[in-house]
Design a protein around this motif. Structure first.
Motif, PDB file in Angstrom:
ATOM      1  N   TYR A   1       0.678  -1.200  -0.060  1.00 30.94           N
ATOM      2  CA  TYR A   1      -0.253  -0.356   0.041  1.00 30.94           C
ATOM      3  C   TYR A   1       1.115   1.225   0.245  1.00 30.94           C
ATOM      4  O   TYR A   1       1.635   1.379   1.042  1.00 30.94           O
ATOM      5  CB  TYR A   1      -1.056   0.105   1.418  1.00 30.94           C
ATOM      6  N   VAL A   2       0.743   2.156  -1.051  1.00 31.74           N
ATOM      7  CA  VAL A   2       1.641   3.431  -1.091  1.00 31.74           C
ATOM      8  C   VAL A   2       0.631   4.236  -0.599  1.00 31.74           C
ATOM      9  O   VAL A   2      -0.615   4.668  -1.355  1.00 31.74           O
ATOM     10  CB  VAL A   2       1.910   3.381  -2.615  1.00 31.74           C
ATOM     11  N   ASP A   3       1.042   5.075   0.376  1.00 35.48           N
ATOM     12  CA  ASP A   3       0.112   5.927   1.098  1.00 35.48           C
ATOM     13  C   ASP A   3       0.213   7.316   0.478  1.00 35.48           C
ATOM     14  O   ASP A   3       1.060   7.619  -0.178  1.00 35.48           O
ATOM     15  CB  ASP A   3       0.613   5.830   2.704  1.00 35.48           C
ATOM     16  N   ALA A   4      -0.679   8.246   0.759  1.00 35.86           N
ATOM     17  CA  ALA A   4      -0.649   9.490   0.334  1.00 35.86           C
ATOM     18  C   ALA A   4       0.744  10.358   0.767  1.00 35.86           C
ATOM     19  O   ALA A   4       1.222  11.055   0.178  1.00 35.86           O
ATOM     20  CB  ALA A   4      -1.853  10.477   0.987  1.00 35.86           C
ATOM     21  N   ALA A   5       1.247  10.033   1.968  1.00 41.27           N
ATOM     22  CA  ALA A   5       2.354  10.445   2.400  1.00 41.27           C
ATOM     23  C   ALA A   5       3.715   9.643   2.067  1.00 41.27           C
ATOM     24  O   ALA A   5       4.925   9.830   2.740  1.00 41.27           O
ATOM     25  CB  ALA A   5       2.502  10.534   4.236  1.00 41.27           C
ATOM     26  N   ALA A   6       3.526   8.911   1.182  1.00 42.68           N
ATOM     27  CA  ALA A   6       4.585   8.252   0.746  1.00 42.68           C
ATOM     28  C   ALA A   6       5.799   8.948   0.048  1.00 42.68           C
ATOM     29  O   ALA A   6       5.659  10.083  -0.744  1.00 42.68           O
ATOM     30  CB  ALA A   6       4.495   6.998  -0.171  1.00 42.68           C
ATOM     31  N   ASP A   7       7.157   8.666   0.379  1.00 45.21           N
ATOM     32  CA  ASP A   7       8.199   9.117  -0.303  1.00 45.21           C
ATOM     33  C   ASP A   7       8.282   8.403  -1.919  1.00 45.21           C
ATOM     34  O   ASP A   7       8.492   6.934  -2.079  1.00 45.21           O
ATOM     35  CB  ASP A   7       9.585   8.814   0.178  1.00 45.21           C
TER      36      ASP A   7
ATOM     37  N   GLU B   1       5.447   8.068   5.010  1.00 39.71           N
ATOM     38  CA  GLU B   1       6.397   8.846   5.874  1.00 39.71           C
ATOM     39  C   GLU B   1       5.550   9.508   7.140  1.00 39.71           C
ATOM     40  O   GLU B   1       6.303   9.989   8.021  1.00 39.71           O
ATOM     41  CB  GLU B   1       6.993  10.400   5.186  1.00 39.71           C
ATOM     42  N   SER B   2       4.424   9.095   7.241  1.00 40.77           N
ATOM     43  CA  SER B   2       3.456   9.309   8.328  1.00 40.77           C
ATOM     44  C   SER B   2       3.562   8.202   9.387  1.00 40.77           C
ATOM     45  O   SER B   2       3.322   7.053   9.044  1.00 40.77           O
ATOM     46  CB  SER B   2       2.198   9.754   7.808  1.00 40.77           C
ATOM     47  N   THR B   3       3.678   8.868  10.612  1.00 39.41           N
ATOM     48  CA  THR B   3       3.973   8.023  11.567  1.00 39.41           C
ATOM     49  C   THR B   3       2.481   7.440  11.945  1.00 39.41           C
ATOM     50  O   THR B   3       2.248   6.121  12.484  1.00 39.41           O
ATOM     51  CB  THR B   3       4.590   8.623  12.982  1.00 39.41           C
ATOM     52  N   THR B   4       1.658   8.492  11.880  1.00 40.12           N
ATOM     53  CA  THR B   4       0.166   8.130  12.326  1.00 40.12           C
ATOM     54  C   THR B   4      -0.325   6.991  11.426  1.00 40.12           C
ATOM     55  O   THR B   4      -0.968   6.080  11.702  1.00 40.12           O
ATOM     56  CB  THR B   4      -0.794   9.307  12.057  1.00 40.12           C
TER      57      THR B   4
END
Length: 413
Positions: free
Chosen positions: A229-235, A344-347
């Motif tokens: 899963y590639v999150d919105a906050a991914a690098d 990159e989001s810890t949450t």
């Protein structure tokens, strides 16, 4: 001998093996390794029989590759046994201990299961791996490989049994069951009381059959519909590296990614990059309608695609509107093996780790790391996707049970 006769012989061998010292087991493992190398020409010749029969029987080239043994691959099997010999012996380890208020000394110690049955497909190298791991953990092994590898497995087991006997341990600690009919599988699955645990290693249909039909306790392994899963906050750089490695580093393993989920907020930036990379590497993308808008090469995904363990250069790709949507998708189609998030989001990573139900969860790392060797265990007999007894890569400690040893001084209750 019948399967029940072989299981009875294994039970006797297991009693002797349970009392073997680490030095005795390690000596046997090292001799097994040396003999494999010495007899590699004979093993490769036997393997050629299986390859010829496989081609005549219509096996795919991918399956032929999994079946093939070379001198180098036999040497790698031998190296695996030597690595096992260097690992600590789990038998006798104290899991926990204490002195009770009444003065009794309580210890929970690791002991072998006894007799381990293994049903597996394809790769004959599994024969040496399973035999070695079982022996090191003090268990007798009943090995039922596939009919396609029977000549190879017979040659390997013949070498290993002779080495074990020459090392002073019972040869019946390693036995190969007949693979020319399905009867041996049925008998092994019904050998409750003689076989302590059964481990199936192979495709979904094999594992399903063993789990549903066996009266012997089963440790379920390895079907892997793994997701990235590639999150919105991914690098983007990390996401591309993790996704491509998860899918293309090797196609035929249970920890290979079979599905990619991309957050809608990052889709415009990420999907063109990863679709181009997949095209270069020859990976067919089965995508939803939104993914298809990014490339004419995308094949329309069906409902079946989302739940498929391809084990090939294919991947299903979908766009999700939120982390919750990704979690819902994985809960529906995942197999509890390995799931990965790039963010990159810890949450977001904390929610993902807490929300997925899997043996292993990767955060900004490839799914291909779910492996006993990569985890530093030194060896594994499979990757458990169940929750009781063992979960994830099963090394030597996972092939043991425990017993309580209580020492007193004339204590009575």
């Amino acid at each position: 001998m019948s399967v029940l006769e072989q299981a009875s012989a294994a039970r006797v061998a297991a009693i002797d093996l349970a009392g073997a010292t680490r030095a005795e087991k390690d000596r046997a493992l090292l001799l097994m390794a040396d003999r494999l190398v010495e007899r590699s020409d004979d093993i490769v010749a036997a393997n050629q029989v299986d390859i010829r029969n496989g081609r005549e029987g219509g096996l795919s080239e991918a399956m032929i590759d999994r079946l093939t043994l070379t001198t180098e691959r036999v040497a790698a099997m031998a190296d695996g046994l030597r690595q096992l010999a260097a690992l600590p012996d789990p038998i006798g380890d104290v899991v926990r201990g204490s002195t009770l208020a009444n003065g009794l000394e309580l210890r929970q110690v690791r002991v072998p299961f006894g007799v381990v049955g293994m049903i597996y497909e394809g790769r004959p190298n599994v024969t040496a791996d399973a035999a070695g791991i079982c022996l090191k953990s003090g268990n007798a092994a009943l090995l039922r490989g596939s009919g396609s590898a029977f000549s190879s497995n017979a040659a390997i087991v013949s070498v290993l049994r002779k080495a074990v006997a020459d090392a002073g341990l019972p040869a019946n600690a390693i036995q190969l069951l007949d693979a020319t009919t399905r009867d041996s599988v049925k008998e092994l699955m019904r050998a409750r009381g003689l076989v302590d645990v059964l481990i199936p290693r192979g495709g979904a249909s094999l594992i399903k059959t063993v789990v549903e039909q066996s009266t012997v306790p089963v440790i379920e392994t390895g079907v892997g519909n793994c997701h990235v899963y590639v999150d919105a906050a991914a690098d983007l750089e990390k996401a591309l590296a993790v996704t491509v490695n998860s899918k293309t580093q090797r196609y035929s393993t249970c920890n290979t990614a079979e599905s990619l989920l991309v957050h809608t907020e990052i889709a415009d930036s990420f999907l063109p990059l990863v679709l181009e990379e997949f095209e270069v590497k020859g990976v067919t993308v089965h995508g939803d309608a939104r993914v298809a808008g990014y490339s004419d090469a995308v094949v329309q995904a069906t409902e079946e695609d989302w739940g498929t363990e391809y084990l090939s250069p294919d991947i299903s790709v979908g766009i999700v509107d939120s982390l919750d949507d990704a979690l819902d998708h994985i809960r529906r189609f995942g197999t509890g093996h390995t799931e990965a998030i790039v963010s990159e989001s810890t949450t977001a990573t904390r929610r993902f780790v807490a929300g997925v139900d899997a043996a292993a969860v990767m955060v900004n790392a490839s799914t291909r790391f779910t492996d006993g060797g990569e985890f530093g265990f030194g060896a594994e007999i499979g990757i458990s996707t169940q929750k009781l007894h063992a979960r994830g890569p099963m090394g030597l400690p996972e092939l043991t049970s425990t017993k309580y040893v209580v020492t007193g001084n004339g204590h009575t209750r």
